[in-house]
Write a protein that holds these residues in place. Sequence first.
Motif, PDB file in Angstrom:
ATOM      1  N   PRO A   1      17.070  14.841  14.011  1.00 66.08           N
ATOM      2  CA  PRO A   1      17.792  15.683  14.981  1.00 66.08           C
ATOM      3  C   PRO A   1      17.476  15.297  16.419  1.00 66.08           C
ATOM      4  O   PRO A   1      16.336  14.966  16.756  1.00 66.08           O
ATOM      5  N   ARG A   2      18.487  15.364  17.267  1.00 64.43           N
ATOM      6  CA  ARG A   2      18.327  15.059  18.693  1.00 64.43           C
ATOM      7  C   ARG A   2      18.397  16.310  19.559  1.00 64.43           C
ATOM      8  O   ARG A   2      18.034  16.270  20.737  1.00 64.43           O
ATOM      9  N   HIS A   3      18.891  17.418  19.009  1.00 70.71           N
ATOM     10  CA  HIS A   3      19.134  18.601  19.824  1.00 70.71           C
ATOM     11  C   HIS A   3      18.395  19.845  19.330  1.00 70.71           C
ATOM     12  O   HIS A   3      17.998  20.669  20.149  1.00 70.71           O
ATOM     13  N   LEU A   4      18.246  20.006  18.042  1.00 68.13           N
ATOM     14  CA  LEU A   4      17.527  21.146  17.477  1.00 68.13           C
ATOM     15  C   LEU A   4      16.201  20.615  16.951  1.00 68.13           C
ATOM     16  O   LEU A   4      16.098  20.178  15.815  1.00 68.13           O
ATOM     17  N   ILE A   5      15.190  20.661  17.807  1.00 66.54           N
ATOM     18  CA  ILE A   5      13.945  19.947  17.586  1.00 66.54           C
ATOM     19  C   ILE A   5      12.863  20.891  17.071  1.00 66.54           C
ATOM     20  O   ILE A   5      12.708  22.007  17.581  1.00 66.54           O
ATOM     21  N   THR A   6      12.105  20.427  16.080  1.00 63.62           N
ATOM     22  CA  THR A   6      10.940  21.160  15.590  1.00 63.62           C
ATOM     23  C   THR A   6       9.679  20.633  16.255  1.00 63.62           C
ATOM     24  O   THR A   6       9.470  19.415  16.313  1.00 63.62           O
ATOM     25  N   GLU A   7       8.867  21.537  16.755  1.00 63.84           N
ATOM     26  CA  GLU A   7       7.519  21.197  17.211  1.00 63.84           C
ATOM     27  C   GLU A   7       6.584  21.727  16.126  1.00 63.84           C
ATOM     28  O   GLU A   7       6.307  22.919  16.073  1.00 63.84           O
TER      29      GLU A   7
ATOM     30  N   GLY B   1      37.417  20.301  14.202  1.00 66.75           N
ATOM     31  CA  GLY B   1      37.802  21.699  14.321  1.00 66.75           C
ATOM     32  C   GLY B   1      36.619  22.635  14.358  1.00 66.75           C
ATOM     33  O   GLY B   1      35.502  22.250  14.713  1.00 66.75           O
ATOM     34  N   ALA B   2      36.877  23.894  13.975  1.00 63.50           N
ATOM     35  CA  ALA B   2      35.859  24.937  14.085  1.00 63.50           C
ATOM     36  C   ALA B   2      34.774  24.759  13.034  1.00 63.50           C
ATOM     37  O   ALA B   2      35.024  24.294  11.914  1.00 63.50           O
ATOM     38  N   VAL B   3      33.551  25.135  13.418  1.00 63.30           N
ATOM     39  CA  VAL B   3      32.405  25.132  12.516  1.00 63.30           C
ATOM     40  C   VAL B   3      31.909  26.570  12.415  1.00 63.30           C
ATOM     41  O   VAL B   3      31.694  27.235  13.435  1.00 63.30           O
ATOM     42  N   ARG B   4      31.709  27.052  11.197  1.00 56.09           N
ATOM     43  CA  ARG B   4      31.291  28.437  11.015  1.00 56.09           C
ATOM     44  C   ARG B   4      29.773  28.535  10.988  1.00 56.09           C
ATOM     45  O   ARG B   4      29.104  27.806  10.243  1.00 56.09           O
ATOM     46  N   LEU B   5      29.239  29.438  11.815  1.00 57.46           N
ATOM     47  CA  LEU B   5      27.828  29.785  11.755  1.00 57.46           C
ATOM     48  C   LEU B   5      27.690  31.235  11.319  1.00 57.46           C
ATOM     49  O   LEU B   5      28.530  32.073  11.652  1.00 57.46           O
ATOM     50  N   THR B   6      26.640  31.533  10.582  1.00 54.82           N
ATOM     51  CA  THR B   6      26.392  32.906  10.169  1.00 54.82           C
ATOM     52  C   THR B   6      25.855  33.717  11.353  1.00 54.82           C
ATOM     53  O   THR B   6      25.381  33.142  12.341  1.00 54.82           O
TER      54      THR B   6
ATOM     55  N   ARG C   1      12.513  27.520   8.841  1.00 58.38           N
ATOM     56  CA  ARG C   1      12.679  26.161   8.304  1.00 58.38           C
ATOM     57  C   ARG C   1      13.987  26.047   7.534  1.00 58.38           C
ATOM     58  O   ARG C   1      14.721  25.056   7.666  1.00 58.38           O
ATOM     59  N   VAL C   2      14.294  27.076   6.743  1.00 52.34           N
ATOM     60  CA  VAL C   2      15.529  27.047   5.950  1.00 52.34           C
ATOM     61  C   VAL C   2      16.749  27.113   6.865  1.00 52.34           C
ATOM     62  O   VAL C   2      17.700  26.326   6.728  1.00 52.34           O
ATOM     63  N   TYR C   3      16.735  28.036   7.836  1.00 48.54           N
ATOM     64  CA  TYR C   3      17.892  28.190   8.710  1.00 48.54           C
ATOM     65  C   TYR C   3      18.094  26.974   9.607  1.00 48.54           C
ATOM     66  O   TYR C   3      19.232  26.524   9.810  1.00 48.54           O
ATOM     67  N   LEU C   4      17.016  26.434  10.157  1.00 48.89           N
ATOM     68  CA  LEU C   4      17.168  25.265  11.014  1.00 48.89           C
ATOM     69  C   LEU C   4      17.684  24.068  10.237  1.00 48.89           C
ATOM     70  O   LEU C   4      18.491  23.283  10.758  1.00 48.89           O
ATOM     71  N   ALA C   5      17.255  23.914   9.002  1.00 44.08           N
ATOM     72  CA  ALA C   5      17.760  22.810   8.187  1.00 44.08           C
ATOM     73  C   ALA C   5      19.265  22.945   7.975  1.00 44.08           C
ATOM     74  O   ALA C   5      20.021  21.957   8.075  1.00 44.08           O
ATOM     75  N   THR C   6      19.729  24.170   7.709  1.00 48.13           N
ATOM     76  CA  THR C   6      21.164  24.400   7.524  1.00 48.13           C
ATOM     77  C   THR C   6      21.935  24.169   8.819  1.00 48.13           C
ATOM     78  O   THR C   6      23.010  23.549   8.823  1.00 48.13           O
ATOM     79  N   MET C   7      21.398  24.651   9.939  1.00 48.22           N
ATOM     80  CA  MET C   7      22.071  24.473  11.227  1.00 48.22           C
ATOM     81  C   MET C   7      22.169  22.997  11.597  1.00 48.22           C
ATOM     82  O   MET C   7      23.177  22.545  12.150  1.00 48.22           O
ATOM     83  N   ARG C   8      21.132  22.216  11.296  1.00 50.73           N
ATOM     84  CA  ARG C   8      21.191  20.778  11.592  1.00 50.73           C
ATOM     85  C   ARG C   8      22.262  20.082  10.753  1.00 50.73           C
ATOM     86  O   ARG C   8      22.940  19.179  11.244  1.00 50.73           O
ATOM     87  N   ARG C   9      22.396  20.509   9.495  1.00 49.21           N
ATOM     88  CA  ARG C   9      23.449  19.898   8.666  1.00 49.21           C
ATOM     89  C   ARG C   9      24.830  20.177   9.244  1.00 49.21           C
ATOM     90  O   ARG C   9      25.750  19.360   9.119  1.00 49.21           O
ATOM     91  N   LYS C  10      24.988  21.312   9.910  1.00 47.82           N
ATOM     92  CA  LYS C  10      26.284  21.666  10.491  1.00 47.82           C
ATOM     93  C   LYS C  10      26.523  21.026  11.855  1.00 47.82           C
ATOM     94  O   LYS C  10      27.674  20.731  12.209  1.00 47.82           O
TER      95      LYS C  10
END
Length: 224
Positions: free
Chosen positions: A209-215, A147-152, A192-201
């Motif tokens: 991660p395969r799609h939200l990649i850190t360089e 179902g739906a996933v909530r993002l801020t 770093r904090v936001y990307l970590a949360t977004m990856r968990r979602k």
Amino acid sequence: MSHILVVDDEPALLRALQISLKARHYSVLTANTGQEALDSAGRTPPEAVVLDLGLPDFDGVDVIRGVRSTLDVPIIVLSGRAETEEKIRALDAGADDYVTKPFVMDELFARLRAVLRRPVTTVPGPPPRIGAYEIDLAATTVTGPEGAVRLTPTEWKILALLMANPGRLVPGRQILAEVWGPEAENNGNYLRVYLATMRRKLETDPARPRHLITEPGIGYRYQP
């Protein structure tokens, strides 16, 4: 600045075209095989393609058809094949113009300017995805298997910026400035904090991660 994809298996000619295009203020990507060309067009849709027909892996006509299956962008064939039948075959496959080698560089660029003046539309593709999650940026919704996933709102801003540049590195300072303002450009810990949360979602395996990649030390990339 128009983005041009140049496809040719002659390194010297490819380099000459790249230099000449950049001197005329075009953004340039190059490929020397048909597969590289199709991969590049899929990652970063160009505004025009300059294409040789004699590629080592595919017939250039097949590359024209591959590009045409997803994009409505001008394609100029640049080929040593001068036979009328070859020209007809390329034009019937979807090429907009045909220039025979050897050629005059100024004439090629005049033809390029002409095709770029034509209105261009892109064939709508499927909604963007991050793995199993379908993203609707306009509606700001994410739909996954459960179902739906909530993002801020902040997560949406970051995601929209990354997904507007598929496959491209977006510098961390740019994201910080656009999301939080210029005064936040040095606060990399925010991202770093936001990307970590977004990856968990959104990532199946947030640790890999395969799609939200850190360089590291540079920025972030959305990989379709």
